[in-house]
Scaffold this motif. Structure first.
Motif, mmCIF file in Angstrom:
data_model
loop_
_atom_site.group_PDB
_atom_site.id
_atom_site.type_symbol
_atom_site.label_atom_id
_atom_site.label_comp_id
_atom_site.label_asym_id
_atom_site.label_seq_id
_atom_site.Cartn_x
_atom_site.Cartn_y
_atom_site.Cartn_z
ATOM 1 N N GLU A 72 4.722 -3.400 2.890
ATOM 2 C CA GLU A 72 4.511 -2.461 1.788
ATOM 3 C C GLU A 72 5.482 -2.726 0.636
ATOM 4 O O GLU A 72 5.144 -2.521 -0.535
ATOM 5 N N ALA B 47 3.821 -5.422 -1.227
ATOM 6 C CA ALA B 47 2.601 -4.927 -1.871
ATOM 7 C C ALA B 47 2.927 -4.058 -3.087
ATOM 8 O O ALA B 47 2.299 -4.178 -4.144
ATOM 9 N N ARG B 48 3.928 -3.209 -2.947
ATOM 10 C CA ARG B 48 4.319 -2.345 -4.073
ATOM 11 C C ARG B 48 4.846 -3.178 -5.238
ATOM 12 O O ARG B 48 4.551 -2.896 -6.395
ATOM 13 N N LYS C 4 2.038 -4.830 -7.045
ATOM 14 C CA LYS C 4 1.320 -3.843 -7.856
ATOM 15 C C LYS C 4 2.095 -3.538 -9.129
ATOM 16 O O LYS C 4 1.534 -3.489 -10.219
ATOM 17 N N ARG D 165 -5.078 -4.433 -7.408
ATOM 18 C CA ARG D 165 -5.362 -4.191 -5.991
ATOM 19 C C ARG D 165 -5.006 -5.437 -5.181
ATOM 20 O O ARG D 165 -5.865 -6.286 -4.915
ATOM 21 N N PRO D 166 -3.737 -5.548 -4.783
ATOM 22 C CA PRO D 166 -3.360 -6.684 -3.943
ATOM 23 C C PRO D 166 -4.222 -6.726 -2.687
ATOM 24 O O PRO D 166 -4.585 -5.679 -2.133
ATOM 25 N N ILE E 91 -4.457 -7.633 1.139
ATOM 26 C CA ILE E 91 -3.578 -7.887 2.277
ATOM 27 C C ILE E 91 -4.399 -8.586 3.355
ATOM 28 O O ILE E 91 -5.446 -8.073 3.759
ATOM 29 N N TYR F 44 -4.999 -0.570 -1.509
ATOM 30 C CA TYR F 44 -5.044 -2.037 -1.425
ATOM 31 C C TYR F 44 -6.393 -2.471 -0.870
ATOM 32 O O TYR F 44 -7.107 -1.687 -0.269
ATOM 33 N N ASP F 45 -6.702 -3.766 -1.058
ATOM 34 C CA ASP F 45 -7.877 -4.337 -0.392
ATOM 35 C C ASP F 45 -7.395 -5.099 0.832
ATOM 36 O O ASP F 45 -6.250 -5.559 0.880
ATOM 37 N N TYR F 46 -8.262 -5.224 1.822
ATOM 38 C CA TYR F 46 -7.878 -5.907 3.057
ATOM 39 C C TYR F 46 -8.896 -6.980 3.396
ATOM 40 O O TYR F 46 -10.099 -6.769 3.231
#
Ligand code: UD1
Ligand code: CA
Length: 465
Positions: free
Chosen positions: A37, A40-41, A44, A50-51, A53, A70-72
Motif C-alpha cells: 500500500e 500504491a499510495r 497514486k 488507478r495503479p 496491482i 486500485y485495479d487488480y
C-alpha cells in the motif's frame, strides 16, 4: 504530471518465501499500513490514477486490504517478474504512452521518485528507463551491465552472474518506466532459461538494446530508494527508516519529540502544532492528536482522537475520543467507545469502556466505568465500579450532573443516579437514586466503647499463664 496520462503497475504476486510467513509479503505492515500500500499510495500521489496491482499468492487478502481504489490483475502461477507484468496487458490494452512498473516490496519509494522517473523517461523519449543505485554490498540484487561507453546493455540477476559481474555494484532497483506497447510486445518473447527458471522483467532491457531502442537510466544516490524487502530483517530496517521520516515530518511541522529512538508514529497519524510527544510513546492507526497536547511518556494510542490541550500520560487508549484540555492517566485504560469530555479527568488505574464522561467530570482513581453515562461535573470516588455485566447481558449506568459518588461504591446496572445526588462511600447501589437525594447502601457502623482496650488486656493476661 497530472495532465498526462500515466499508467502504473505494482508487482505483488510473489510468495515472499524469504519472509518465512503465511502472510503474503506485500501485506506485512510498515508504520501501520501494508508494504504494497505504501508503493500504491506513492504511485497514486505521483499521478497514476488507478495503479494496477498484480496479485497471486494471497491475492484475495491483498485485494481486501487495499480496497477498490486500485485495479487488480491476477497472476495465478508465479513464473517470474516478466510474466507478472504481462498480466496487466488486458487492463492496459487501450493505454498508449508510458507505464511505470514497481515492485510491491519497495515500500520507501516516494511520489517524487516516480515523478522523476517519468520525467527522465519522457525527456529522453525512451522505450525503457531503468533505475539503479550504487550499493557497497550489492549481493542478491540484479546488476546493471554497461558497455565501454557506459550504456546499459543488460541486467544480470545475482544467481546468474559471473564473478566479474558480481563485482559490479550498480544494482537494479526494480523500478522502471516503459513505453507500454514496446513492453507488451517484448514480454511474450522472453525466455526462462536462467538459474531460477523464471521470466525476468529486467531481460526486456537487452531486447530493447539489441533493437536499437532508446534506453535511459536514472541512478539514485539515495540508497533508501532501493530498499527491497525480502526478509524480516529488511522489513525491520525499512520500517525504521520510514518511522524516522514520519518523525521528521512531524518535528518540522511544529511537534516536539523527545527521544526519537523510543517513539513510533504510524503513517496516517495527525498531530497538531506545539504538541509534545514524550519518550516511549506509540501512536497507531488513524489517531489524531490535537495541538498543544502532552502525550506520554509511555502512552499507546490507537485509532483515537485526542482534543487540543489534553494530556495522556503513561496510558493505553484504543478507539476512544478525548475532548479538549482533558487529563488522562497516568496508567489509565480507555477502551473502545470511551468518550471523554472537555476538562474531564480520568486518573490512575481507571478503565473506561463504551462510556461518556461529560465535561468536567472526574474519575480520578482505581475505577471501572463501563456502558455508562457520567454527566457534567460529576465526581466519581476512588474505587467505584459499574457492575455492567450480569453474565448474560450488559446494562447501563447513568450518573447525573454534579452527582458525588463516594469511594468504593458498587453501582449495579441498570441503575440511574440523579443529578446532584450523593452516594455514601462503600455503598452497593441497586436502585435508582432521585435527583438531590443521598443513598446509603451499606451496613450501619457499630462502635463499642472501650472494647479494644478490654480485648488487649484479656489477651495479655492469657499470654502470662
Ligand atoms: C528483483 C529484480 C532484481 C532487482 C531486485 C530489486 C527480477 C528478476 N529481479 O529481484 O533485478 O535487483 O528486484 O529489489 O525482476 N513477483 C510477482 N510474480 C512473480 C515473481 C515476483 O509478482 O512471478 C513480484 C514479487 O511479489 C515482488 C517483486 O515481483 O514484489 C520482485 O520479486 P522478487 O522475487 O522479490 O525479486 P528480487 O529477487 O528481489
Ligand atoms: Ca525483492
Amino acid at each position: 504530471m497530472q495532465s498526462l496520462s500515466i499508467a502504473g503497475m505494482i508487482l505483488a504476486a510473489g510468495k515472499g518465501t524469504r519472509m518465512k510467513s503465511d502472510l503474503p509479503k506485500g501485506l506485512h505492515r510498515i508504520c501501520g499500513i501494508p508494504m504494497v500500500e505504501h508503493v500504491a499510495r506513492a504511485m497514486k500521489a505521483a499521478g497514476v490514477q488507478r495503479p494496477i496491482i498484480i496479485i497471486g499468492h494471497g491475492g484475495e487478502l491483498i485485494q481486501e486490504a487495499l480496497g477498490d481504489g486500485y485495479d487488480y490483475a491476477w497472476q495465478h502461477e508465479q513464473l517470474g517478474t516478466g510474466h507478472a507484468a504481462l498480466m496487466a496487458k488486458e487492463l492496459l490494452a487501450d493505454h498508449h504512452g508510458p507505464v511505470i512498473v514497481a515492485a510491491g516490496d519497495t515500500p520507501l519509494l516516494q511520489p517524487t521518485i516516480f515523478a522523476e522517473l517519468f520525467e527522465a523517461h519522457n525527456s529522453a523519449g525512451a522505450a525503457m528507463t531503468l533505475s539503479s543505485s550504487i550499493l557497497p554490498d550489492p549481493s542478491g540484487y540484479g546488476r546493471i551491465i554497461r558497455d565501454s561507453e557506459g550504456k546499459p546493455t543488460r541486467i544480470v540477476e545475482h544467481k546468474d552472474a559471473s564473478e566479474a559481474e558480481r563485482a559490479v555494484n550498480e544494482i537494479n532497483v526494480a523500478l522502471y518506466c516503459f513505453d507500454c506497447e514496446t513492453l507488451f510486445r517484448i514480454l511474450p518473447t522472453l525466455s526462462n532459461s536462467n538459474a531460477q527458471g523464471e521470466y525476468y522483467l529486467p531481460d526486456v532491457l537487452e531486447v530493447i538494446q539489441k533493437e536499437g531502442g532508446v534506453l535511459a537510466a536514472k541512478v539514485y544516490e539515495d540508497q533508501d530508494v532501493t530498499v527491497g524487502v525480502n526478509d524480516r530483517w529488511q522489513l525491520a530496517l525499512a520500517e525504521n527508516e520510514l518511522r524516522t521520516r514520519i518523525l521528521q515530518r512531524h518535528a518540522v511541522s511544529g511537534v516536539t519529540l523527545r527521544n526519537i529512538d523510543s517513539i513510533s508514529i504510524d503513517v496516517d497519524v495527525t498531530i497538531g502544532g506545539d504538541a509534545v510527544i514524550e519518550p516511549g510513546t506509540i501512536l497507531t492507526g488513524k489517531t489524531s492528536i490535537g495541538s498543544g497536547c502532552q502525550i506520554g511518556p509511555y502512552s499507546r494510542i490507537h485509532n483515537s482522537v485526542i482534543g487540543d490541550g489534553s494530556a495522556v500520560v503513561s496510558s493505553y487508549v484504543d478507539s476512544a475520543i478525548v475532548g479538549q484540555n482533558a487529563a488522562i492517566g497516568p496508567f489509565a485504560h480507555l477502551r473502545p467507545r470511551a468518550n471523554i469530555g472537555d476538562q474531564a479527568k480520568v486518573g490512575n488505574f481507571v478503565e473506561i469502556k463504551n462510556a461518556q464522561i461529560h465535561e468536567g467530570a472526574k474519575v480520578s482513581h482505581l475505577s471501572y466505568i463501563g456502558d455508562a453515562t457520567v454527566h457534567e461535573a460529576a465526581n466519581i470516588g476512588a474505587g467505584t465500579i459499574t457492575c455492567n455485566y450480569d453474565g448474560f447481558n450488559k446494562h447501563r449506568t447513568e450518573i447525573g450532573e454534579n452527582a458525588f459518588v463516594g469511594s468504593h461504591s458498587t453501582l449495579v446496572a441498570p441503575v440511574k443516579i440523579g443529578a446532584r445526588a450523593i452516594i455514601a462511600a462503600g455503598s452497593v447501589i441497586t436502585h435508582d437514586v432521585p435527583d438531590d437525594a443521598a443513598a446509603f447502601g451499606r451496613a450501619r457502623q457499630e462502635t463499642k466503647e472501650g472494647w479494644a482496650d478490654r480485648w488487649r488486656k484479656i489477651k495479655k493476661a492469657a499470654g502470662k499463664q
